[in-house]
Design a protein around this motif. Structure first.
Motif, mmCIF file in Angstrom:
data_model
loop_
_atom_site.group_PDB
_atom_site.id
_atom_site.type_symbol
_atom_site.label_atom_id
_atom_site.label_comp_id
_atom_site.label_asym_id
_atom_site.label_seq_id
_atom_site.Cartn_x
_atom_site.Cartn_y
_atom_site.Cartn_z
ATOM 1 N N PHE A 156 0.780 2.742 1.612
ATOM 2 C CA PHE A 156 0.534 2.911 3.041
ATOM 3 C C PHE A 156 0.660 4.382 3.433
ATOM 4 O O PHE A 156 -0.206 4.940 4.120
ATOM 5 N N ALA A 157 1.714 5.016 2.967
ATOM 6 C CA ALA A 157 1.940 6.426 3.309
ATOM 7 C C ALA A 157 0.784 7.286 2.811
ATOM 8 O O ALA A 157 0.271 8.155 3.521
ATOM 9 N N GLN A 158 0.357 7.002 1.579
ATOM 10 C CA GLN A 158 -0.710 7.790 0.980
ATOM 11 C C GLN A 158 -2.023 7.622 1.752
ATOM 12 O O GLN A 158 -2.699 8.596 2.054
ATOM 13 N N LEU A 159 -2.351 6.382 2.072
ATOM 14 C CA LEU A 159 -3.605 6.131 2.778
ATOM 15 C C LEU A 159 -3.553 6.709 4.184
ATOM 16 O O LEU A 159 -4.517 7.295 4.674
ATOM 17 N N MET A 160 -2.410 6.549 4.840
ATOM 18 C CA MET A 160 -2.260 7.094 6.180
ATOM 19 C C MET A 160 -2.430 8.610 6.134
ATOM 20 O O MET A 160 -3.071 9.211 6.977
ATOM 21 N N GLN A 161 -1.848 9.202 5.103
ATOM 22 C CA GLN A 161 -1.893 10.641 5.001
ATOM 23 C C GLN A 161 -3.298 11.135 4.701
ATOM 24 O O GLN A 161 -3.769 12.083 5.311
ATOM 25 N N VAL A 162 -3.958 10.472 3.770
ATOM 26 C CA VAL A 162 -5.304 10.933 3.423
ATOM 27 C C VAL A 162 -6.247 10.647 4.593
ATOM 28 O O VAL A 162 -7.096 11.470 4.941
ATOM 29 N N TYR A 174 8.688 -2.555 -6.064
ATOM 30 C CA TYR A 174 8.719 -3.020 -4.678
ATOM 31 C C TYR A 174 8.409 -1.896 -3.683
ATOM 32 O O TYR A 174 8.151 -2.149 -2.522
ATOM 33 N N ARG A 175 8.434 -0.663 -4.130
ATOM 34 C CA ARG A 175 8.098 0.426 -3.219
ATOM 35 C C ARG A 175 6.615 0.770 -3.214
ATOM 36 O O ARG A 175 6.175 1.653 -2.482
ATOM 37 N N ALA A 176 5.836 0.103 -4.044
ATOM 38 C CA ALA A 176 4.426 0.475 -4.185
ATOM 39 C C ALA A 176 3.678 0.346 -2.863
ATOM 40 O O ALA A 176 2.849 1.193 -2.518
ATOM 41 N N GLY A 177 3.959 -0.694 -2.104
ATOM 42 C CA GLY A 177 3.283 -0.897 -0.823
ATOM 43 C C GLY A 177 3.600 0.223 0.155
ATOM 44 O O GLY A 177 2.710 0.778 0.807
ATOM 45 N N GLU A 178 4.864 0.568 0.227
ATOM 46 C CA GLU A 178 5.307 1.656 1.102
ATOM 47 C C GLU A 178 4.584 2.955 0.730
ATOM 48 O O GLU A 178 4.087 3.681 1.590
ATOM 49 N N PHE A 226 3.879 -2.389 10.136
ATOM 50 C CA PHE A 226 4.023 -2.437 8.683
ATOM 51 C C PHE A 226 5.484 -2.239 8.269
ATOM 52 O O PHE A 226 6.031 -2.982 7.455
ATOM 53 N N ALA A 227 6.125 -1.246 8.862
ATOM 54 C CA ALA A 227 7.490 -0.897 8.456
ATOM 55 C C ALA A 227 8.469 -2.015 8.808
ATOM 56 O O ALA A 227 9.362 -2.336 8.014
ATOM 57 N N ASN A 228 8.307 -2.622 9.961
ATOM 58 C CA ASN A 228 9.221 -3.695 10.342
ATOM 59 C C ASN A 228 9.057 -4.907 9.428
ATOM 60 O O ASN A 228 10.046 -5.524 9.028
ATOM 61 N N ALA A 229 7.816 -5.216 9.074
ATOM 62 C CA ALA A 229 7.584 -6.322 8.141
ATOM 63 C C ALA A 229 8.206 -5.999 6.791
ATOM 64 O O ALA A 229 8.853 -6.838 6.148
#
Ligand code: ADP
Ligand code: ZN
Ligand code: ZN
Length: 695
Positions: free
Chosen positions: A539-545, A532-536, A587-590
């Motif tokens: 997102f973090a990885q893509l945002m970071q890259v 269930y943490r894969a999406g989180e 994203f985080a609120n959803a």
């Protein structure tokens, strides 16, 4: 029978004696008593927090004194004598012992297994000579007062200034969540807040130290450079697992002596003794590498928050994509949220994120036309591109079309990955290596094919497609040699690379100035993960890259050319839509609403009991037994299940998930349960993890 010994005992040549309660690095949840007899020539009394050399079985080991008593419950003939007190080292403080004690209790480990392994090896050796040498060396390089020369600091923008003000105005403990987009100048906020607090302490005649945690060893040199440049008069040390032992010892001791003003480090530094600690910073607080995944499975971020609370000092948690836990605390006001919405360098813009629908633009050899065109444009303009593919090797699996054979690892529930340059099939789980088969092992077909695509294969393609481009691959395989990662990143910074290609290693933190294109080759698999943490994480990885692009200040008119291209079959997925809008809050609120509805962390608390055995049945039976060991009201214990990768190196693995809506109730259950588990005589080996992040 027990012996009574006290300072008042009649002197028999020996002046006085005491019993020391000592913890050792041993899997026994107990302290051991040792007898101390005052030697005539060394009148110094032992103290709590000292390291001592004691006999343990047939060995001599170093332990930590946690209590001093008049007497022992042990029979006199069992009470052994202490061998040596390491008086060379100032005592470890009560606060430090309390920190270790907390970690031990919370993560359900013996205190000795937390406290002692956190110390550099040089302190735990049989001989004190190593420590003495380190102390001598440190004394020789004792800080010389450096004249405070002129140091350049950028003028903070209004948001940065607000953040710094909030942090330095606080009193006592407060956690700050510094939520700032990539390139918003979070580092500058850390540095100026730290500078302010250090100065204030100094003005008040106090000593002060700052601890700054970073997720990645590879990021420490860049940060260390900035910190040293900013604080030329201060002593900055870094602590991470790649330091040579001698160096690690000196850095640690310098922090413990209070000589080091700033300690920069990876997760292990959270347990560093810093007697004058006045502020903690956790950069990229969401990063999974703050979680130690072996022996003591702790979260350095969580321990850092506890430590700040214990010492009543501020802690700053910075991220462009805060963890679900911190985001929740930020929204409830438990952490004070400070927001940076803009890139700090003048005119630097957030890159434009574009989604390439791979149903429409079908990739050939992994590349869609729009991505190829964008790469070509960058090459023509002499700008750098970064391609992100979180899969190393050449291809994740080989297969035979004739008979359906695939390259399974014979020891694991996993595929053998093709590593073409090394001419090997390699299992990433057990490290088994085989030569690449020249024909199918089952049917003899000579046409065995790689399936799928890893960084090596993309590199090979790029060299063919852009023969004049300088392509550099950075992943765990290309950077095995010590120092090679640093050398590779330096080459990128010097502009000697046109296309940088890599795994998550390249995503984090680096401030590449000439980079204007980021391409993401195949991120979709994480959308459908069981975790269930894969999406989180995605997102973090893509945002970071994505955040690596467009960081430099540019002149007017030259703007908006930094782009992020993401190849996906699901362009309308909410995750990608939020990413395109640079809208982490959405994203985080959803995500939080979903977690709340599903009773998942951060709305629930979990622990995971893992079992390993030669047979899966044994592992599952042990877990079933563990489940029934005690009544567990307020804690849900799920059915035992095999782990996703069930077998690794021939060992079968299963797990039992515990959940509760109350952290306290879970903790209250775990302690006696662990005792009962330890008392079970089983050949199954097991570990407990509190707050697991991989389930
Ligand atoms: P983050 O950690 O938030 O991703 P950085 O701290 O790496 O961002 O800052 C991004 C860039 O902006 C760096 O090159 C930094 O030197 C620069 N920078 C930070 N603050 C300012 C400022 N107030 N004015 C100009 N440049 C700044
Ligand atoms: Zn075959
Ligand atoms: Zn294997």
């Amino acid at each position: 029978m027990s012996v009574e010994i006290g300072a008042s005992m009649p002197a028999t040549g020996r002046v006085s004696q005491m019993v020391l309660s000592v913890v050792l690095d041993a899997p026994l949840d107990t302290a051991f008593d040792y007898l101390w007899v005052e030697p005539a020539e060394q009148p110094e009394r032992p103290q709590v927090g000292q390291l001592v050399l004691v006999p343990f079985g047939r060995r001599k080991v170093v332990g930590l004194v946690i209590d001093i008593k008049e007497s022992s419950e042990l029979p006199a003939d069992k009470l052994r004598e202490l061998m040596e007190i390491r008086t060379q080292l100032p005592v470890l403080s009560e606060a430090w012992i309390a920190l270790c004690q907390f970690a031990a209790e919370y993560y359900q480990r013996p205190l000795g297994e937390v406290a002692l392994p956190s110390l550099p090896k040089g302190l735990r050796g049989e001989s004190a000579a190593v420590l003495e040498r380190a102390l001598k060396k440190l004394a020789a390089q004792a800080p010389t007062a450096v004249p405070a020369g002129h140091v350049d600091r950028p003028q903070l923008n209004a948001e940065q200034q607000n953040a710094v003000n909030a942090i330095v105005q606080g009193e006592g403990y407060q956690a700050y969540l510094l939520f700032g987009v990539t390139g918003s100048g979070k580092t500058e906020v850390y540095l100026q807040a730290a500078e302010h607090l250090l100065q204030r302490a100094r003005d008040a005649g106090q000593r002060a130290q700052v601890l700054m945690l970073v997720p990645e060893i590879n990021l420490t040199p860049q940060l260390e450079g900035s910190v040293r440049a900013r604080f030329p008069a201060l002593q900055v040390v870094s602590l991470h697992s790649q330091l040579a032992e001698g160096e690690r010892l000196r850095q640690w001791v310098s922090a413990h002596l209070g000589q080091a003003d700033i300690v920069l480090g990876t997760r292990l530094a959270v347990l560093c003794s810093m007697p004058h600690l006045k502020m903690i910073i956790v950069d990229e607080e969401h990063d999974a590498s703050y979680k130690q995944q072996e022996s003591l499975r702790y979260s350095a971020r969580d321990l850092a928050v506890w430590r700040a609370h214990q010492l009543q000092i501020p802690i700053v948690l910075g991220s462009a994509t805060p963890s679900a836990e911190s985001w929740l605390h930020g929204s409830t006001g438990r952490y004070q949220q400070l927001t940076l919405t803009q890139r700090a360098a003048s005119n630097a813009q957030l890159p434009q994120v574009r989604l390439i629908d791979t149903e429409v633009n079908k990739p050939v050899d992994g590349f869609s036309q729009p991505l190829l065109i964008a790469l070509r444009e960058r090459l023509e303009r002499g700008e750098q591109s970064l391609l992100f593919l979180n899969r190393r090797g050449y291809a994740p699996v080989m297969h035979c079309e004739a008979c359906g054979w695939i390259s399974n690892c014979r020891r694991c529930t996993a595929f053998m990955v093709l590593h073409k340059p090394e001419k090997r099939l390699r299992c990433h789980h057990c490290s088994l290596e085989l030569r690449i088969p020249s024909a199918c092992p089952t049917c003899g077909n000579v046409d065995v094919q790689p399936l799928g695509r890893g960084t090596q294969r993309v590199e090979e393609y790029l060299q063919l497609a852009f023969p004049s481009a300088r392509v550099l691959r950075i992943d765990a395989d290309s950077t095995r040699r010590k120092g090679s990662a640093q050398a590779a990143f330096d080459a990128v910074h010097r502009g000697e690379v046109d296309i940088l290609l890599g795994t998550q290693m390249v995503a984090k933190g680096h401030d590449f100035q000439r980079l204007t294109l980021v391409g993401v080759i195949n991120p979709d698999t994480a959308l459908f993960s069981q975790d269930y943490r894969a999406g989180e994480r995605l997102f973090a990885q893509l945002m970071q890259v994505a955040g690596r692009a467009g960081r430099a200040a540019v002149s007017e008119g030259d703007q908006a050319k930094a782009e992020v291209l993401i190849q996906t079959r699901y362009p309308s997925h909410p995750l990608y839509q939020a990413l395109m809008a640079h809208d982490y809050p959405r994203f985080a609120n959803a995500m939080l609403s979903e977690r709340r509805a599903a009773h998942l962390p951060p709305y629930a608390f979990q622990a995971l009991l893992r079992a390993e055995a030669k047979s899966l049945t044994n592992a599952l039976e042990f877990l079933a037994q563990a489940r029934e060991l005690m009544p567990h009201s307020g804690v849900t214990i799920n059915d035992p299940v095999p782990m996703t990768i069930t077998r690794v190196a021939g060992v079968e693995r299963a797990q039992l998930l515990l959940e509760s809506s109350s952290r306290t109730r879970l903790q209250t259950f775990l302690k006696p349960w662990m005792q009962a588990l330890r008392a079970l005589k089983t050949r199954v080996s097991w570990t407990l993890e509190v707050d697991p992040i991989d389930i």
